[in-house]
Design an enzyme around this catalytic site. Structure first.
Site, PDB file in Angstrom:
ATOM      1  N   ARG A  46     -32.653 -10.901 -25.467  1.00 47.00           N
ATOM      2  CA  ARG A  46     -32.764 -12.340 -25.126  1.00 47.00           C
ATOM      3  C   ARG A  46     -32.935 -13.225 -26.372  1.00 47.00           C
ATOM      4  O   ARG A  46     -33.628 -14.246 -26.341  1.00 47.00           O
ATOM      5  CB  ARG A  46     -33.922 -12.597 -24.152  1.00 47.00           C
ATOM      6  CG  ARG A  46     -33.781 -11.877 -22.838  1.00 47.00           C
ATOM      7  CD  ARG A  46     -32.550 -12.332 -22.032  1.00 47.00           C
ATOM      8  NE  ARG A  46     -32.436 -11.512 -20.845  1.00 47.00           N
ATOM      9  CZ  ARG A  46     -31.699 -10.392 -20.786  1.00 47.00           C
ATOM     10  NH1 ARG A  46     -30.972  -9.978 -21.819  1.00 47.00           N
ATOM     11  NH2 ARG A  46     -31.642  -9.696 -19.670  1.00 47.00           N
ATOM     12  N   SER A  71     -34.973 -14.286 -13.542  1.00 45.27           N
ATOM     13  CA  SER A  71     -36.262 -13.715 -13.965  1.00 45.27           C
ATOM     14  C   SER A  71     -36.970 -14.743 -14.831  1.00 45.27           C
ATOM     15  O   SER A  71     -36.401 -15.219 -15.820  1.00 45.27           O
ATOM     16  CB  SER A  71     -36.038 -12.446 -14.792  1.00 45.27           C
ATOM     17  OG  SER A  71     -35.417 -11.483 -13.984  1.00 45.27           O
ATOM     18  N   GLU A  79     -38.975 -16.535 -20.162  1.00 41.03           N
ATOM     19  CA  GLU A  79     -37.588 -16.479 -20.629  1.00 41.03           C
ATOM     20  C   GLU A  79     -36.943 -17.864 -20.428  1.00 41.03           C
ATOM     21  O   GLU A  79     -36.071 -18.281 -21.163  1.00 41.03           O
ATOM     22  CB  GLU A  79     -36.838 -15.425 -19.802  1.00 41.03           C
ATOM     23  CG  GLU A  79     -35.399 -15.233 -20.191  1.00 41.03           C
ATOM     24  CD  GLU A  79     -34.732 -14.111 -19.389  1.00 41.03           C
ATOM     25  OE1 GLU A  79     -35.343 -13.033 -19.240  1.00 41.03           O
ATOM     26  OE2 GLU A  79     -33.616 -14.327 -18.915  1.00 41.03           O
TER      27      GLU A  79
HETATM   28  C1  LIG Z   1     -30.117 -16.442  -9.837  1.00 38.15           C
HETATM   29  C2  LIG Z   1     -30.129 -16.229 -11.335  1.00 38.15           C
HETATM   30  C3  LIG Z   1     -29.910 -14.971 -11.850  1.00 38.15           C
HETATM   31  C4  LIG Z   1     -29.914 -14.760 -13.236  1.00 38.15           C
HETATM   32  N1  LIG Z   1     -29.685 -13.508 -13.710  1.00 38.15           N
HETATM   33  C5  LIG Z   1     -29.689 -13.289 -15.046  1.00 38.15           C
HETATM   34  C6  LIG Z   1     -29.436 -11.986 -15.562  1.00 38.15           C
HETATM   35  O1  LIG Z   1     -29.178 -11.027 -14.840  1.00 38.15           O
HETATM   36  N2  LIG Z   1     -29.449 -11.839 -16.919  1.00 38.15           N
HETATM   37  C7  LIG Z   1     -29.715 -12.870 -17.771  1.00 38.15           C
HETATM   38  O2  LIG Z   1     -29.711 -12.660 -18.986  1.00 38.15           O
HETATM   39  N3  LIG Z   1     -29.948 -14.110 -17.305  1.00 38.15           N
HETATM   40  C8  LIG Z   1     -29.953 -14.344 -15.967  1.00 38.15           C
HETATM   41  N4  LIG Z   1     -30.207 -15.614 -15.494  1.00 38.15           N
HETATM   42  C9  LIG Z   1     -30.552 -16.692 -16.434  1.00 38.15           C
HETATM   43  C10 LIG Z   1     -29.352 -17.520 -16.942  1.00 38.15           C
HETATM   44  O3  LIG Z   1     -28.296 -17.536 -15.998  1.00 38.15           O
HETATM   45  C11 LIG Z   1     -28.834 -17.000 -18.292  1.00 38.15           C
HETATM   46  O4  LIG Z   1     -29.847 -17.073 -19.291  1.00 38.15           O
HETATM   47  C12 LIG Z   1     -27.619 -17.789 -18.772  1.00 38.15           C
HETATM   48  O5  LIG Z   1     -27.076 -17.141 -19.890  1.00 38.15           O
HETATM   49  C13 LIG Z   1     -27.945 -19.240 -19.141  1.00 38.15           C
HETATM   50  O6  LIG Z   1     -26.715 -19.941 -19.330  1.00 38.15           O
HETATM   51  P1  LIG Z   1     -26.615 -21.511 -19.061  1.00 38.15           P
HETATM   52  O7  LIG Z   1     -25.256 -21.952 -19.408  1.00 38.15           O
HETATM   53  O8  LIG Z   1     -27.062 -21.812 -17.672  1.00 38.15           O
HETATM   54  O9  LIG Z   1     -27.664 -22.052 -20.121  1.00 38.15           O
HETATM   55  P2  LIG Z   1     -28.644 -23.298 -19.982  1.00 38.15           P
HETATM   56  O10 LIG Z   1     -29.710 -22.984 -18.986  1.00 38.15           O
HETATM   57  O11 LIG Z   1     -27.875 -24.543 -19.795  1.00 38.15           O
HETATM   58  O12 LIG Z   1     -29.290 -23.291 -21.429  1.00 38.15           O
HETATM   59  C14 LIG Z   1     -30.109 -22.201 -21.828  1.00 38.15           C
HETATM   60  C15 LIG Z   1     -30.312 -22.284 -23.336  1.00 38.15           C
HETATM   61  O13 LIG Z   1     -29.056 -22.035 -23.969  1.00 38.15           O
HETATM   62  C16 LIG Z   1     -28.750 -23.064 -24.889  1.00 38.15           C
HETATM   63  N5  LIG Z   1     -27.306 -23.283 -24.891  1.00 38.15           N
HETATM   64  C17 LIG Z   1     -26.502 -23.497 -23.814  1.00 38.15           C
HETATM   65  N6  LIG Z   1     -25.233 -23.643 -24.205  1.00 38.15           N
HETATM   66  C18 LIG Z   1     -25.215 -23.526 -25.553  1.00 38.15           C
HETATM   67  C19 LIG Z   1     -24.203 -23.583 -26.555  1.00 38.15           C
HETATM   68  N7  LIG Z   1     -22.914 -23.807 -26.246  1.00 38.15           N
HETATM   69  N8  LIG Z   1     -24.554 -23.414 -27.844  1.00 38.15           N
HETATM   70  C20 LIG Z   1     -25.864 -23.207 -28.181  1.00 38.15           C
HETATM   71  N9  LIG Z   1     -26.860 -23.147 -27.293  1.00 38.15           N
HETATM   72  C21 LIG Z   1     -26.549 -23.297 -25.993  1.00 38.15           C
HETATM   73  C22 LIG Z   1     -29.516 -24.287 -24.392  1.00 38.15           C
HETATM   74  O14 LIG Z   1     -29.801 -25.170 -25.450  1.00 38.15           O
HETATM   75  C23 LIG Z   1     -30.766 -23.652 -23.803  1.00 38.15           C
HETATM   76  O15 LIG Z   1     -31.771 -23.509 -24.792  1.00 38.15           O
HETATM   77  C24 LIG Z   1     -30.189 -15.843 -14.118  1.00 38.15           C
HETATM   78  C25 LIG Z   1     -30.395 -17.122 -13.577  1.00 38.15           C
HETATM   79  C26 LIG Z   1     -30.377 -17.325 -12.201  1.00 38.15           C
HETATM   80  C27 LIG Z   1     -30.576 -18.711 -11.661  1.00 38.15           C
END
Ligand SMILES: Cc1cc2nc3c(=O)[nH]c(=O)nc-3n(C[C@H](O)[C@H](O)[C@H](O)COP(=O)(O)OP(=O)(O)OC[C@H]3O[C@@H](n4cnc5c(N)ncnc54)[C@H](O)[C@@H]3O)c2cc1C
Length: 304
Positions: free
Chosen positions: A178, A228, A298
């Site tokens: 992570r 999570s 996280e």
């Molecule tokens: C139901 C559910 C299940 C999930 N299961 C998992 C799982 O199995 N495994 C897991 O790892 N995660 C899981 N997640 C968490 C999440 O989906 C991941 O961490 C995902 O990678 C976040 O992506 P996002 O685009 O939504 O990021 P955001 O929530 O929009 O941003 C998260 C972080 O990433 C940064 N960020 C976003 N885009 C960029 C970019 N282009 N450049 C630099 N920084 C950036 C943001 O600044 C922020 O700090 C889950 C979430 C939910 C709701």
């Protein structure tokens, strides 16, 4: 902060229609709660994103890039800064042979499905993660023994000051559990180059279906959450520790420790961000008292 003057300067490049003052962040986050952001802007291309970063850095205005908001909670008091949302204009996915180039705004589900359709294996683990490529590289997202670090080859990056684009190798991204170097530098991922391998289309689809079924069975997917809530502690599982501490189902206002998966904090409908944060603190202190393990969130929590 003089929002109108910021909008004026940003609108030298970014269409005013793609800027939302006092944006309700519940509409842009999977938790479906939280306060407003002073401004949310959706750049249409790298040039516009770079312009926005230059303006915001020059003016010393707090800002943050987001993707799908699936790992994000905005405090009820709001975020007194500018959110730069990386969305549709950055969603392109190209596949050549075993190489996939995926834009920062591309959804993991979409990228995994395109890989499967091209009979490429390696991306199945991410098909149920509701984030973007950008968020996934930033977090080194992973599930079911897979993680981004296993498939990424390199990344196209825009520096945090918006001044230059450059390529980073997988090693330079310093991906670990992570974690990526982007969390330290604030640089922005524009595109990821992923290396997959030829596989059998039917097996790939079967694996994705199996993982979806496991998620549906084990995760409270019918409630808003950010997945999570806590990182996995060394040699342990957050959900297990929370359950052993007797916190399964614990409810505070509209926030609840899921009774299906204790590692999830869910919004049962009317949760405020404060309900979620206060519940998180109770979980952390109780688990610490009972097991000596201090859980680390996280989920990114932002706001004043
Ligand atoms: C139901 C559910 C299940 C999930 N299961 C998992 C799982 O199995 N495994 C897991 O790892 N995660 C899981 N997640 C968490 C999440 O989906 C991941 O961490 C995902 O990678 C976040 O992506 P996002 O685009 O939504 O990021 P955001 O929530 O929009 O941003 C998260 C972080 O990433 C940064 N960020 C976003 N885009 C960029 C970019 N282009 N450049 C630099 N920084 C950036 C943001 O600044 C922020 O700090 C889950 C979430 C939910 C709701």
């Amino acid at each position: 902060m003089n929002i109108n003057s910021i909008i004026d300067e940003l609108s030298l490049r970014i269409d005013k229609n793609r800027m939302i003052p006092d944006a309700q962040m519940r509409e842009y986050t999977s938790f479906k709660t939280g306060g407003t952001a002073a401004l949310l802007a959706e750049p249409g291309n790298v040039d516009e994103l770079s312009h926005a970063l230059k303006v915001l850095n020059k003016r010393g205005i707090e800002h943050m890039v987001i993707g799908n908001g699936s790992n994000l909670l905005v405090k009820d008091s709001g975020y007194n800064g500018v959110i730069l949302r990386i969305g549709k204009p950055f969603q392109e996915i190209d596949i050549t042979g075993e190489r996939m180039e995926a834009g920062a705004g591309a959804l993991l589900s979409e990228a995994a499905s395109k890989a499967g359709n091209a009979s490429l294996t390696g991306f199945e683990f991410a098909s149920g993660i509701p984030g973007t490529i950008g968020g996934a590289v930033f977090m080194n997202a992973g599930a079911y023994d897979g993680e981004i670090s296993q498939i990424i080859e390199s990344a196209e990056i825009l520096s945090a000051d918006g001044l230059r684009t450059f390529t980073m190798s997988k090693d330079e991204l310093e991906l670990s559990y992570r974690h990526s170097i982007l969390q330290i530098t604030g640089d922005i991922l524009l595109k990821a180059v992923l290396r997959l391998t030829k596989g059998d289309n039917e097996k790939i689809t079967a694996r994705m279906n199996e993982l979806t079924a496991r998620r549906n069975e084990k995760q409270p997917l019918n409630y808003p959450s950010a997945g999570s809530f806590f990182k996995r502690p060394h040699n342990n599982f957050a959900g297990k520790l929370i359950q052993e501490a007797g916190l399964r189902g614990l409810t505070l206002g509209g926030a609840q420790v899921s009774s299906l998966h204790s590692g999830f904090i869910i919004n049962t409908g009317e949760a405020t961000a404060s309900d979620i944060i206060n519940l998180m603190e109770i979980v952390r202190s109780t688990v610490y008292e009972k097991s000596g393990v201090l859980l680390e969130p996280e989920v990114r929590i932002i706001g004043d």
